[in-house]
Design an enzyme around this catalytic site. Structure first.
Site, PDB file in Angstrom:
ATOM      1  N   ASP A  43      44.018  33.302  42.504  1.00  0.00           N
ATOM      2  CA  ASP A  43      43.740  34.544  41.794  1.00  0.00           C
ATOM      3  C   ASP A  43      44.588  34.630  40.522  1.00  0.00           C
ATOM      4  OD1 ASP A  43      42.828  37.057  41.198  1.00  0.00           O
ATOM      5  OD2 ASP A  43      43.146  37.850  43.210  1.00  0.00           O
ATOM      6  N   ASP A  44      43.948  34.776  39.383  1.00  0.00           N
ATOM      7  CA  ASP A  44      44.652  34.929  38.091  1.00  0.00           C
ATOM      8  C   ASP A  44      45.556  33.739  37.772  1.00  0.00           C
ATOM      9  OD1 ASP A  44      43.469  37.399  38.065  1.00  0.00           O
ATOM     10  OD2 ASP A  44      45.318  38.551  37.881  1.00  0.00           O
ATOM     11  N   CYS A  81      38.096  39.215  38.235  1.00  0.00           N
ATOM     12  CA  CYS A  81      37.924  38.904  39.666  1.00  0.00           C
ATOM     13  C   CYS A  81      36.511  39.081  40.229  1.00  0.00           C
ATOM     14  CB  CYS A  81      38.876  39.757  40.494  1.00  0.00           C
ATOM     15  SG  CYS A  81      40.606  39.469  40.148  1.00  0.00           S
ATOM     16  N   LYS A 135      40.856  37.517  50.058  1.00  0.00           N
ATOM     17  CA  LYS A 135      40.414  38.702  49.302  1.00  0.00           C
ATOM     18  C   LYS A 135      38.898  38.723  49.107  1.00  0.00           C
ATOM     19  CE  LYS A 135      40.680  39.817  44.334  1.00  0.00           C
ATOM     20  NZ  LYS A 135      41.601  39.997  43.190  1.00  0.00           N
ATOM     21  N   HIS A 137      36.811  41.695  47.488  1.00  0.00           N
ATOM     22  CA  HIS A 137      36.623  42.284  46.159  1.00  0.00           C
ATOM     23  C   HIS A 137      35.168  42.277  45.667  1.00  0.00           C
ATOM     24  CE1 HIS A 137      38.754  43.188  42.075  1.00  0.00           C
ATOM     25  NE2 HIS A 137      38.204  44.234  42.656  1.00  0.00           N
ATOM     26  N   HIS A 234      48.075  36.631  41.875  1.00  0.00           N
ATOM     27  CA  HIS A 234      47.795  37.930  41.257  1.00  0.00           C
ATOM     28  C   HIS A 234      49.036  38.826  41.371  1.00  0.00           C
ATOM     29  CE1 HIS A 234      45.703  41.692  40.417  1.00  0.00           C
ATOM     30  NE2 HIS A 234      44.555  41.053  40.256  1.00  0.00           N
ATOM     31  N   ASP A 292      39.956  32.056  39.745  1.00  0.00           N
ATOM     32  CA  ASP A 292      38.845  32.992  39.525  1.00  0.00           C
ATOM     33  C   ASP A 292      38.732  33.367  38.055  1.00  0.00           C
ATOM     34  OD1 ASP A 292      41.156  34.565  39.473  1.00  0.00           O
ATOM     35  OD2 ASP A 292      40.183  36.287  40.426  1.00  0.00           O
ATOM     36  N   ASN A 293      39.847  33.276  37.348  1.00  0.00           N
ATOM     37  CA  ASN A 293      39.849  33.575  35.905  1.00  0.00           C
ATOM     38  C   ASN A 293      41.166  33.085  35.328  1.00  0.00           C
ATOM     39  OD1 ASN A 293      40.057  36.659  37.394  1.00  0.00           O
ATOM     40  ND2 ASN A 293      41.834  35.952  36.238  1.00  0.00           N
ATOM     41  N   LYS A 310      43.317  36.497  30.653  1.00  0.00           N
ATOM     42  CA  LYS A 310      42.409  37.123  31.615  1.00  0.00           C
ATOM     43  C   LYS A 310      41.756  38.339  30.941  1.00  0.00           C
ATOM     44  CE  LYS A 310      42.529  39.909  35.830  1.00  0.00           C
ATOM     45  NZ  LYS A 310      43.321  40.469  36.926  1.00  0.00           N
TER      46      LYS A 310
END
Ligand SMILES: *[C@@H]1O[C@H](CO)[C@@H](O)[C@H](O)[C@H]1NC(C)=O
Ligand SMILES: *[C@@H]1O[C@H](CO)[C@@H](O)[C@H](O)[C@H]1NC(C)=O
Ligand SMILES: *[C@@H]1O[C@H](CO)[C@@H](O)[C@H](O)[C@H]1NC(C)=O
Length: 535
Positions: A43-44, A81, A135, A137, A234, A292-293, A310
């Site tokens: 994540d991130d 996300c 996660k 989301h 994240h 994810d990004n 991001k």
């Protein structure tokens, strides 16, 4: 009357044929079972922050796994996300699911539309056991939106976009997002049950243990789909001290913690691979690792030397870390670097058709099966990529729209949101790649987010280009200029016009944006302190 001899013979032959068919299909079923899929989403996670891009932050396990597989170096994700996850789960662009704008906010009655077919639903058709650890989301306002109703046999983890790594409570991360910001509640579930008992246990360790348990309890004769969207890395920036210590030389508290969080993730992936080996599954496993990004420098992630962050359509937001590995990758492709153009949505047909041997017939996909490209090196079927069109972020935003300093989003303050324009305009935030050309329109990222951010440990200041407020189009040749330094929009107006035409064509196929108002019904205070379905 007795059966004729001929008929008796025919019945015998038919029975033998059926028996033969059954037995051969059983043999094929055992030997031809599709491989296990372990799909890990960081994540991130910033472009710069994986060891094989720069060794400032150490990721020995990810580096080794990547070097035994195929590094995807021309690989794209969405800039935030829920959008990336929605495209992974459906193989479809956000303009076709209504999720074009921002992420799904916890107090919003919104989720991945229920008429979309998800990746685990399709894999189940090919016989897979499907498990989610981490996660979600993709919305949870009603039961039908929950992972267990969207194709997962089991689901463990949290539903919203972020939480505290130790308490597993979620509270507001968006200072300007009205009331939902202050609502505090636990967001942690073991299937349908609220899981209070992990309070005080760092989520990365909890998720690793659960993933290991799924692996240990799995029947090796059935193909496994283990989807592991990790919390790391994240914000909030939280990590046990032991992981942070090796980075004391950074002399930057946030970056030290972030690097420590990366270390827990690297260790977790190693433990999961060890468990796959111990369970005898590894030889038959395809492991995918993806972010994810892009990273967010404001939360210590870094995308150097790429531009932007991001939540922008600059390369720093969308050019992602990713690799595929495991003994199932043909030997001649192991240890290679793929420059084939690929997008996160492409995993949908790649896994369903390429890996699982299933079919995506009847689904209106915006994505391509990359399996031949990955396993044989054949050219990528993808020639074009719509990064996104978000008609709610406009360079000419009317009064009444706020700008969230933290998330860089323009969003409705009043609950009344804009009438979405009937036709595409370059005021709208959008970006598209056609071949090597990339066009960005509107405001790709606000002010500072258009910068190049050197990693904080280098003690350099960020480089912010001066951009006239009225500027609405940028054009780059990404193959020659991957860091988006030379805007060619003035030099090649004909290419700009061409790509604006492509955006117009896509815009015509868009479905309305779904970005409903937050509701007080979501407040955990009215549900025994728990985030969960309220409808
Ligand atoms: C990391 O980045 C620095 C500065 O660009 C460069 O000198 C160094 O070679 C990079 N290291 C690796 C392993 O790529
Ligand atoms: C789901 O329904 C919406 C609204 O009717 C429609 O626009 C969309 O195309 C549908 N999605 C699928 C996969 O059929
Ligand atoms: C939580 O952490 C403690 C201390 O490390 C450990 O003993 C316990 O088993 C963990 N509990 C769970 C449910 O993971």
């Amino acid at each position: 009357m007795a059966m004729s001899k001929v008929n008796q013979w025919r019945m015998l032959v038919e029975a033998l044929a059926v028996a033969l068919l059954i037995s051969t299909s059983l043999i094929k079923g055992a030997a031809g079972k599709p491989p296990h899929i372990v799909f890990i989403v960081a994540d991130d996670y910033g472009w710069f922050d994986i060891g094989y891009h720069n060794s400032t932050i150490k990721t020995p396990i990810l580096d080794q796994l990547a070097s035994q597989g195929v590094k995807l170096e021309n690989y794209y994700v969405q800039p935030i996300c829920s959008p990336s996850r929605s495209q992974l789960m459906t193989g479809r662009y956000q303009i076709h699911t209504g999720l074009q704008h921002f992420v799904i906010i916890a107090p919003q009655p919104n989720c991945l539309p229920l008429n979309e077919t998800t990746l685990p639903q399709k894999l189940k058709e090919s016989g897979y056991a499907t498990h989610l650890v981490g996660k979600w989301h993709l919305g949870f306002y009603k039961n039908e939106c929950m992972p267990l109703q969207r194709g997962f046999d089991s689901s463990f983890g949290y539903l919203s976009g972020m939480q505290d790594y130790w308490t597993h409570f979620r509270h507001g991360s968006f200072p300007n997002f009205k009331d939902g910001n202050h609502w505090l509640g636990i967001d942690f579930r073991d299937n349908d049950r609220v899981a209070w008992e992990y309070t005080g246990n760092y989520s990365q360790f909890v998720f690793t243990e659960r993933a290991q348990r799924v692996i240990q309890q799995h029947n090796p004769n059935q193909p496994l789909f283990l989807y592991l969207p990790l919390q790391s890395v994240h914000g909030p920036l939280q990590v046990p001290d032991k992981y942070r210590k090796p980075y004391a030389h950074f002399h930057n508290e946030n970056r030290e913690i972030y690097a420590g969080m990366v270390a827990t993730m690297d260790e977790a992936v190693g433990k999961i691979v060890d468990s796959l080996k111990a369970a005898g599954l590894w030889e038959d496993t395809v492991l995918v690792f993806t972010t994810d990004n892009g990273g967010t420098p404001h939360a210590a992630g870094n995308n150097w030397p790429l531009r932007g962050t991001k939540n922008t359509l600059w390369e720093g937001g969308v050019h992602g870390n990713g690799f595929i590995t495991g003994p199932v990758i043909p030997a001649k492709m192991q240890g290679t670097v793929s420059k084939h153009f690929m997008h996160i949505s492409d995993w949908f047909p790649t896994l369903i058709e390429g890996v699982a041997g299933g079919s995506t017939a009847g689904l209106a996909l915006d994505s391509y099966n990359m399996w031949d490209s990955i396993t044989k090196g054949t050219p990528s079927p993808r020639k074009e990529l719509l990064h996104n069109i978000d008609p709610l972020i406009r360079a000419d935003h009317p009064l009444g729209y706020g700008i969230d300093e933290e998330t860089d989003m323009i969003y409705p303050l009043s609950g009344v949101y804009p009438k979405v324009a009937a036709n595409f305009s370059t005021y709208i935030r959008a970006a598209i790649r056609v071949g090597d050309w990339k066009l960005l329109t509107g405001r790709p990222g606000r002010d500072g987010r258009n910068s190049w951010y050197p990693p904080p440990e280098w003690n350099m200041t960020s480089i912010t280009p001066l951009t006239p407020a009225e500027k609405l189009t940028w054009l780059f040749n990404i193959a020659e200029d991957p860091c988006e330094k030379n805007d060619l929009s003035d030099k090649h107006p004909e290419v700009v016009a061409d790509l604006v035409g492509r955006l117009e064509a896509y815009y015509k196929t868009s479905v309305p944006v779904r970005f409903p108002n937050e509701t007080v019904k979501a407040n955990p205070a009215t549900h025994f302190g728990v985030w969960g379905p309220w409808e």
